[in-house]
Structures are given as structure tokens and as C-alpha cells.
Design a protein around this motif. Sequence first.
Motif: not given
Length: 255
Positions: A24-46
Motif C-alpha cells: 500500500p502507498t502511504p499518505d503522509p501525515g502531519p510533518g511527513e513527506v512522501l518521496l518517489a526515488p529516481e535512482a538508487v545505488s547499492l551500498c556495501g552495508t546493503d
Amino acid sequence: MKERHDDQRAVVRQGGTSRVQSRPTPDPGPGEVLLAPEAVSLCGTDIQMLRGLRDDPSPVLGHEGACQVVAVGAGVTRVRPGDRVVVDPTHPGDPSFLLGHNVDGLFQQRVLIAASAVEAGLLVPIGDAPGSHGATLVEPLAVVDYAWHCLDLAPGEELVVVGDGLIGNLAAERARHLFEDVRVTLVHTVTADADAGRGRSVRRDHEQGSGQVSRGCGRMPSSGVTSRCTCGTSFVAVATQHRPLRSHPCRPPKP
């Protein structure tokens, strides 16, 4: 201001596997922000988490990426829909927010950012530049810069970066521009029982801009290291010929 979306897709890890699932796609509550990633990289910790080497609980990984703000909750004034941002994944005062480690990360189509993170300024605007893929390097480069602030370099010293992954290469390149007259050696580590290059160090020197970076492979010497700092999955050591480094109180936070 809110914007409705259908169910989103996310890369969710379960046990030793990862699958694309609908959520489910959440709706942002008070003070929250909803983002749409454009590009994401994989970290060594991932990768460590995917291999079961860390016990971080987040089922959705990812903390290096460029995003666009698609919706904001009531009271949000720091960003607005349409802004492009990167996310500082580590909250300075709220250990419950560590993006992609103990809260859902960026490997999904929509990411809800907590109000405490928004208020702390962890959404950093990047404008129209750099591009989406280039912006994935902002967080790793920030880690590198922080590491250099933790090392007290002086003229005439040699800097050795062990580990030639993304962080290691960024560290070596950044050092050329930050420190004058410092020789930088970037080392690719090999296992002790490697058939080729056993006990040897192969180095290729070449000039790059105003500084020199040596690249080679081998094992870290046990002597001559006077300061060290872990930086992501790389290891940074500074060797001095004439005098020891002054101790520095700064220590990189553990993820």
C-alpha cells in the motif's frame, strides 16, 4: 497537500531472498513527506544485510539515491511537491531513524519520511543538477568528506586507502583535491592464500591532475601506520615518515 497513488512496488527481503512485492502507498501525515526515488545505488552495508552479516531489521533497503517529493503532510514547509532531494540517512538525535536499516529504505516506488527526519533537515534539496544517477554519489561522498575531517593530515605524509570499491575510489580522488603534497596509495586487498601476487604488492603510478594516486594490490603492513579511520567498507591509514599524527576526537558513527 496530499496525492493519491495506487499500490506501489518494493524490493522486500525475506530471509535470504528478495522479491518485488506490492505494498500500500502511504499518505503522509502531519510533518511527513512522501518521496518517489529516481535512482538508487547499492551500498556495501546493503550487501552485508542481504548476506545476513548484519541484523538491521528493515525489510526494504537503500539509502543512497535521488528522490522527488510527491506529497507533503500538514505543517511541512522545508520542501514542497516537485522538489528533488537526497536523504541524509542518519538522524543526529533520533536513533529510531536510520534509513534502509531500521526504517524502510529507497528500494521502493514511494518512501515515507518521518516527521522527525523532515524537521531535522535530512531532506537535502539538489535542484535540477546533478542527474539522477550522479546524485546517488552524494551520500557516499559525504561519508568520505566526513572521514577526511576525522584524520589530521600534515604536509609530507602518505595516505593509504585499502579497498578499491566505490568509497575507496572516492576517498582517493577526494584526497587529491583536499590535501597538497600528499601521496595517495589506493590498495586492492587480496586474500592471504591467493595464488597470484601472494605476499607481493603491485603498484601502478600515474599522474592525475595536481596529485598522484598509486593503485596496487597487496596486504596492509603491520608497522608504520600512525592513524586510521574506517570509511564505509574501506580502511584509511595515514603513514608519516617524521612525526606521529595528533589524536583526533572525531569518530565516524557506526551504521
